[in-house]
Design an enzyme around this catalytic site. Structure first.
Site, PDB file in Angstrom:
ATOM      1  N   LYS A   1       7.921   7.664   7.904  1.00 24.90           N
ATOM      2  CA  LYS A   1       8.559   7.676   6.593  1.00 24.90           C
ATOM      3  C   LYS A   1       9.435   8.918   6.398  1.00 24.90           C
ATOM      4  O   LYS A   1      10.469   8.868   5.731  1.00 24.90           O
ATOM      5  CB  LYS A   1       7.497   7.612   5.498  1.00 24.90           C
TER       6      LYS A   1
ATOM      7  N   HIS B   1      -6.612   0.372   0.825  1.00 25.65           N
ATOM      8  CA  HIS B   1      -6.896   1.779   0.602  1.00 25.65           C
ATOM      9  C   HIS B   1      -8.227   1.931  -0.136  1.00 25.65           C
ATOM     10  O   HIS B   1      -8.930   0.956  -0.395  1.00 25.65           O
ATOM     11  CB  HIS B   1      -5.761   2.428  -0.190  1.00 25.65           C
TER      12      HIS B   1
ATOM     13  N   ARG C   1      -9.085  12.567  -3.583  1.00 27.46           N
ATOM     14  CA  ARG C   1      -7.791  11.908  -3.585  1.00 27.46           C
ATOM     15  C   ARG C   1      -7.166  12.001  -4.973  1.00 27.46           C
ATOM     16  O   ARG C   1      -7.867  11.997  -5.987  1.00 27.46           O
ATOM     17  CB  ARG C   1      -7.915  10.423  -3.185  1.00 27.46           C
TER      18      ARG C   1
ATOM     19  N   TYR D   1       2.327   7.391  10.514  1.00 26.93           N
ATOM     20  CA  TYR D   1       2.881   6.753   9.318  1.00 26.93           C
ATOM     21  C   TYR D   1       3.733   7.745   8.539  1.00 26.93           C
ATOM     22  O   TYR D   1       4.876   7.455   8.163  1.00 26.93           O
ATOM     23  CB  TYR D   1       1.748   6.220   8.451  1.00 26.93           C
TER      24      TYR D   1
ATOM     25  N   LEU E   1      11.392   5.500  -0.734  1.00 27.40           N
ATOM     26  CA  LEU E   1      10.014   5.840  -1.095  1.00 27.40           C
ATOM     27  C   LEU E   1       9.285   6.423   0.098  1.00 27.40           C
ATOM     28  O   LEU E   1       9.036   5.737   1.086  1.00 27.40           O
ATOM     29  CB  LEU E   1       9.269   4.605  -1.627  1.00 27.40           C
TER      30      LEU E   1
END
Length: 310
Positions: A142, A181, A211, A138, A107
């Protein structure tokens, strides 16, 4: 792939997204004894030996574990975000190959995308620039998993896929003000304002940033569909395809929570990457995923869960 014949390792399986993924698997008929959830207290995935140990429990690995957080955490813990996520990514892919795992589902995150890429974000644009400075550690941590997956596929034939996940919300989300978040943070802020009798809430930025948000149950469905039906090396966006301004999100939360106060926008504070929206057509084409939960309906479920839990 017939999922009912497989054993699964789901890292982060006790967390927000992971619990919904495990629930989806059991709803399909996977026996709970065939789903192993390694707990962080026992297995530190930054350690290769720990990663190798958990691989014995499954044919398919769904790697959801990550160090995550809201804007405050991204600003103040950049080194931790990069190191922890990069180390977990490298160790998990290496261990999956070393132990002969049949399929590795990694993911990723929308934070892997370049800062100035055209809207909506398309998978082919993933390498066209550097990510937003705030969330780059971040995102690049990932993204290490995507690079490793490609390398191990090329050299060893590892069946590794990479799903680029947009921001999630839903029941069971993280409502801690220091790590949450946008949606859970705003819900908690409104709730605290009501509890304290305040007539306003304070929100970072000016509200114009937008968003894309995906309901967690939809995200879990997408992951299970991809696990069963997708095995190509190209990363795939997982999202709703719907972009919503932060101002609209905040105002809708206020309405649904019957808060009559006003919103104080703190323009001195960072608001994150200005726009985020994914092109989600590839997911529908490759494994038939399309988000089915409207933001209003998902938000109501999230607010109801929060009020019942707190």
């Amino acid at each position: 792939m017939n999922l009912l014949e497989k054993r699964f390792v789901v890292t982060g399986g006790a967390g927000f997204l992971g619990s919904h993924v495990c629930q989806k698997l059991t709803q399909l008929g996977v026996h709970k004894d065939n789903i192993f959830i390694p707990r962080s207290a026992e297995y530190d995935l930054r350690d290769l030996d720990a990663c190798c140990h958990i691989m014995h429990a499954g044919d398919v690995v769904i790697h959801l574990a990550a160090k995550v957080g809201g804007l405050w955490a991204h600003v103040n813990k950049q080194a931790e975000f990069f190191y922890d996520n990069a180390m977990m990514s490298l160790n998990m892919v290496h261990a999956a190959q070393k132990k002969g795992v049949e399929k590795f589902v990694g993911l990723g995150t929308v934070c892997e995308y370049p800062d100035n890429v055209a809207i909506p974000f398309r998978e082919v644009d993933l390498w066209s620039g550097y990510p937003s400075k705030i969330t780059a550690p971040y995102g690049l941590g990932k993204k290490t998993m995507l690079i490793a997956g490609d390398a191990y596929r090329g050299q060893y034939g590892l069946n590794s896929i990479h799903l680029l996940l947009i921001n999630l919300y839903g029941p069971g989300d993280d409502f801690d003000p220091s790590t949450s978040h946008a949606v859970p943070a705003l819900i908690r802020r409104v709730w605290e304002a009501k509890e304290s009798g305040l007539d306003y809430i304070e929100v970072w930025g000016d509200g114009t940033a937008s968003r894309e948000l995906l309901f967690v149950e939809d995200a879990a469905e997408a992951i299970v569909l991809a696990t069963a039906a997708y095995s190509k090396p190209e990363p795939v966006n997982i999202g709703s395809g719907l972009e919503i301004p932060i101002r609209d999100i905040a105002e809708l939360i206020c309405r649904q929570m019957c808060f009559d106060g006003y919103i104080k926008w703190d323009i001195s504070k960072v608001g994150g990457q200005h726009r985020r929206q994914l092109d989600v057509s590839l997911a529908e084409k490759e494994f038939g995923f399309r988000a089915s939960t409207s933001f209003e309906a998902g938000l109501k479920k999230t607010i109801d869960w929060f009020i019942d839990s707190y």
